[in-house]
Design a protein around this motif. Structure first.
Motif, mmCIF file in Angstrom:
data_model
loop_
_atom_site.group_PDB
_atom_site.id
_atom_site.type_symbol
_atom_site.label_atom_id
_atom_site.label_comp_id
_atom_site.label_asym_id
_atom_site.label_seq_id
_atom_site.Cartn_x
_atom_site.Cartn_y
_atom_site.Cartn_z
ATOM 1 N N TYR A 1 16.643 82.896 107.694
ATOM 2 C CA TYR A 1 16.553 82.958 108.705
ATOM 3 C C TYR A 1 17.809 80.849 108.561
ATOM 4 O O TYR A 1 16.253 80.624 108.609
ATOM 5 C CB TYR A 1 16.225 82.735 110.220
ATOM 6 C CG TYR A 1 16.341 82.352 111.419
ATOM 7 C CD1 TYR A 1 17.442 81.995 112.015
ATOM 8 C CD2 TYR A 1 14.721 81.338 112.209
ATOM 9 C CE1 TYR A 1 17.448 81.633 113.320
ATOM 10 C CE2 TYR A 1 15.266 81.099 113.279
ATOM 11 C CZ TYR A 1 16.512 81.034 113.699
ATOM 12 O OH TYR A 1 16.343 79.903 114.669
ATOM 13 N N TYR A 2 18.035 80.884 108.694
ATOM 14 C CA TYR A 2 18.860 79.296 108.910
ATOM 15 C C TYR A 2 18.448 78.121 110.392
ATOM 16 O O TYR A 2 19.310 78.942 111.141
ATOM 17 C CB TYR A 2 19.804 78.887 108.133
ATOM 18 C CG TYR A 2 20.168 79.055 106.474
ATOM 19 C CD1 TYR A 2 20.379 77.697 105.688
ATOM 20 C CD2 TYR A 2 20.233 80.135 106.057
ATOM 21 C CE1 TYR A 2 19.975 78.445 104.485
ATOM 22 C CE2 TYR A 2 20.364 81.107 104.819
ATOM 23 C CZ TYR A 2 20.050 80.584 103.959
ATOM 24 O OH TYR A 2 20.082 80.487 102.890
ATOM 25 N N ILE A 3 18.283 77.425 110.152
ATOM 26 C CA ILE A 3 18.177 76.519 111.340
ATOM 27 C C ILE A 3 18.710 74.767 111.151
ATOM 28 O O ILE A 3 18.554 74.672 110.018
ATOM 29 C CB ILE A 3 16.915 76.092 111.310
ATOM 30 C CG1 ILE A 3 15.974 77.173 112.034
ATOM 31 C CG2 ILE A 3 16.650 75.055 112.668
ATOM 32 C CD1 ILE A 3 14.280 77.139 112.689
ATOM 33 N N VAL A 4 19.950 74.581 111.359
ATOM 34 C CA VAL A 4 21.117 74.436 110.211
ATOM 35 C C VAL A 4 21.370 73.298 112.380
ATOM 36 O O VAL A 4 21.589 73.087 112.784
ATOM 37 C CB VAL A 4 22.142 74.261 110.119
ATOM 38 C CG1 VAL A 4 23.108 73.716 110.042
ATOM 39 C CG2 VAL A 4 22.468 75.765 109.196
ATOM 40 N N GLY A 5 20.488 71.581 111.436
ATOM 41 C CA GLY A 5 21.299 70.675 112.530
ATOM 42 C C GLY A 5 20.026 69.482 112.316
ATOM 43 O O GLY A 5 18.699 70.188 111.015
ATOM 44 N N VAL B 1 14.505 78.304 106.479
ATOM 45 C CA VAL B 1 15.539 77.459 106.119
ATOM 46 C C VAL B 1 15.241 76.592 106.926
ATOM 47 O O VAL B 1 16.861 77.286 107.844
ATOM 48 C CB VAL B 1 16.321 77.662 105.043
ATOM 49 C CG1 VAL B 1 16.917 76.279 104.458
ATOM 50 C CG2 VAL B 1 16.443 78.706 104.096
ATOM 51 N N LEU B 2 15.152 75.175 106.828
ATOM 52 C CA LEU B 2 15.246 74.322 107.415
ATOM 53 C C LEU B 2 16.622 72.616 107.044
ATOM 54 O O LEU B 2 15.774 72.802 106.660
ATOM 55 C CB LEU B 2 14.211 73.733 108.382
ATOM 56 C CG LEU B 2 13.729 74.188 109.395
ATOM 57 C CD1 LEU B 2 12.247 74.763 108.812
ATOM 58 C CD2 LEU B 2 12.665 73.293 110.549
ATOM 59 N N THR B 3 17.508 72.871 107.011
ATOM 60 C CA THR B 3 18.512 72.683 106.785
ATOM 61 C C THR B 3 18.669 70.980 107.161
ATOM 62 O O THR B 3 18.818 70.295 105.882
ATOM 63 C CB THR B 3 20.076 72.818 106.423
ATOM 64 O OG1 THR B 3 20.794 72.276 108.645
ATOM 65 C CG2 THR B 3 20.180 74.521 106.347
ATOM 66 N N GLY B 4 18.370 70.865 108.220
ATOM 67 C CA GLY B 4 17.851 69.183 108.811
ATOM 68 C C GLY B 4 19.741 68.399 108.936
ATOM 69 O O GLY B 4 20.431 69.967 109.161
ATOM 70 N N GLU B 5 20.215 67.475 109.128
ATOM 71 C CA GLU B 5 21.166 67.219 109.396
ATOM 72 C C GLU B 5 22.147 67.762 108.284
ATOM 73 O O GLU B 5 21.967 67.639 107.086
ATOM 74 C CB GLU B 5 21.740 65.807 109.821
ATOM 75 C CG GLU B 5 23.005 65.512 110.253
ATOM 76 C CD GLU B 5 22.421 64.409 111.338
ATOM 77 O OE1 GLU B 5 23.673 64.165 111.459
ATOM 78 O OE2 GLU B 5 22.166 63.497 111.321
ATOM 79 N N VAL B 6 23.522 68.403 108.376
ATOM 80 C CA VAL B 6 24.414 68.424 107.590
ATOM 81 C C VAL B 6 25.400 67.612 107.465
ATOM 82 O O VAL B 6 26.019 67.914 108.722
ATOM 83 C CB VAL B 6 24.334 69.967 107.165
ATOM 84 C CG1 VAL B 6 23.398 70.504 106.975
ATOM 85 C CG2 VAL B 6 25.377 70.572 108.712
ATOM 86 N N SER B 7 26.476 67.725 107.016
ATOM 87 C CA SER B 7 28.057 67.171 106.559
ATOM 88 C C SER B 7 28.950 67.721 107.638
ATOM 89 O O SER B 7 28.737 69.045 107.473
ATOM 90 C CB SER B 7 28.324 66.943 105.549
ATOM 91 O OG SER B 7 28.909 68.461 104.906
ATOM 92 N N THR B 8 29.793 67.934 107.995
ATOM 93 C CA THR B 8 30.608 68.398 108.588
ATOM 94 C C THR B 8 31.350 70.128 107.760
ATOM 95 O O THR B 8 31.472 71.445 108.323
ATOM 96 C CB THR B 8 32.163 67.667 109.343
ATOM 97 O OG1 THR B 8 31.712 67.036 110.280
ATOM 98 C CG2 THR B 8 33.167 68.861 110.073
ATOM 99 N N GLU B 9 31.463 69.140 106.906
ATOM 100 C CA GLU B 9 32.345 70.648 105.737
ATOM 101 C C GLU B 9 30.787 70.883 105.425
ATOM 102 O O GLU B 9 30.845 73.000 105.274
ATOM 103 C CB GLU B 9 32.576 70.117 104.321
ATOM 104 C CG GLU B 9 33.958 68.617 104.485
ATOM 105 C CD GLU B 9 33.552 67.384 105.179
ATOM 106 O OE1 GLU B 9 32.122 67.045 105.021
ATOM 107 O OE2 GLU B 9 34.572 67.350 105.666
ATOM 108 N N GLU B 10 28.980 71.467 105.086
ATOM 109 C CA GLU B 10 28.103 71.486 105.368
ATOM 110 C C GLU B 10 27.811 72.712 106.202
ATOM 111 O O GLU B 10 28.061 73.846 106.687
ATOM 112 C CB GLU B 10 27.077 70.768 104.777
ATOM 113 C CG GLU B 10 27.026 70.616 103.424
ATOM 114 C CD GLU B 10 25.463 69.333 103.515
ATOM 115 O OE1 GLU B 10 25.320 69.392 101.937
ATOM 116 O OE2 GLU B 10 25.361 68.554 104.582
ATOM 117 N N LEU B 11 28.178 72.386 107.392
ATOM 118 C CA LEU B 11 28.387 73.118 108.551
ATOM 119 C C LEU B 11 29.078 74.483 108.559
ATOM 120 O O LEU B 11 28.658 74.861 108.934
ATOM 121 C CB LEU B 11 28.437 72.209 109.770
ATOM 122 C CG LEU B 11 28.031 72.751 111.318
ATOM 123 C CD1 LEU B 11 27.042 73.741 111.488
ATOM 124 C CD2 LEU B 11 28.599 71.915 112.154
#
Length: 174
Positions: free
Chosen positions: A25-29, A54-64
């Motif tokens: 489970y990824y929490i993206v943002g 997984v908590l990714t934190g803020e990501v770039s548009t490409e990573e999102l």
């Protein structure tokens, strides 16, 4: 943030992992509440599933975009939300969606375009995820229906046609 319902999904993961041991489970943002982030981490550790969250934190548009493209199921277990562009982003990429009946989510996932839950609830979330995973045909049909819905209603082509229609109506009324 708390109203996004990610903590409910962490508790759902405990049940999901019984059937799908390698689920993630990824929490993206961006993290908007450190207290809530700490609650998520603490709950995952308490449940013994911290390796699956997984908590990714803020990501770039490409990573999102890569996150959307790589996910198998998109889950939006919100308690409140407005328009919810993230569901549209998942649907247009042909992802099966699970959402809660708040804001515009119902508009996007009703009519077999996804699974709509009345509220975030760990048991209901885990059952919805497992339904997709155990029924590939249902999963594919929902994903395809959602993608077609977005293409037909929210594509730039559709927006352009609608905008042109509004302008032509306004000039006809002059």
């Amino acid at each position: 943030i708390e109203h996004k319902g990610q903590l409910d999904m962490v508790y759902a993961m405990k049940n999901i992992l019984r059937s799908v041991p390698f689920a993630m489970y990824y929490i993206v943002g961006p993290v908007r509440s450190m207290v809530y982030r700490d609650q998520i981490i603490s709950a995952a550790k308490k449940l013994g599933i911290e390796h699956s969250i997984v908590l990714t934190g803020e990501v770039s548009t490409e990573e999102l975009e890569r996150c959307y493209d790589c996910c198998d199921i998109y889950v939006q277990p919100s308690y409140q939300v407005g328009f919810c562009f993230s569901i549209l982003d998942a649907l247009i990429r042909g992802k099966p969606v699970i959402g809660t009946d708040v804001g515009e989510i119902a508009t996007f996932v009703e009519n077999d375009r996804g699974i709509l839950l009345p509220r975030p609830d760990a048991e209901a979330l885990s059952l919805a995820v497992l339904r997709y995973m155990q029924d590939p045909q249902f999963c594919n049909e929902a994903a395809t229906a959602g993608q077609v819905f977005v293409e037909n209603n929210y594509s730039w082509k559709k927006i352009g046609v609608d905008t042109l229609h509004v302008y032509s109506m306004s000039t006809n009324n002059l």
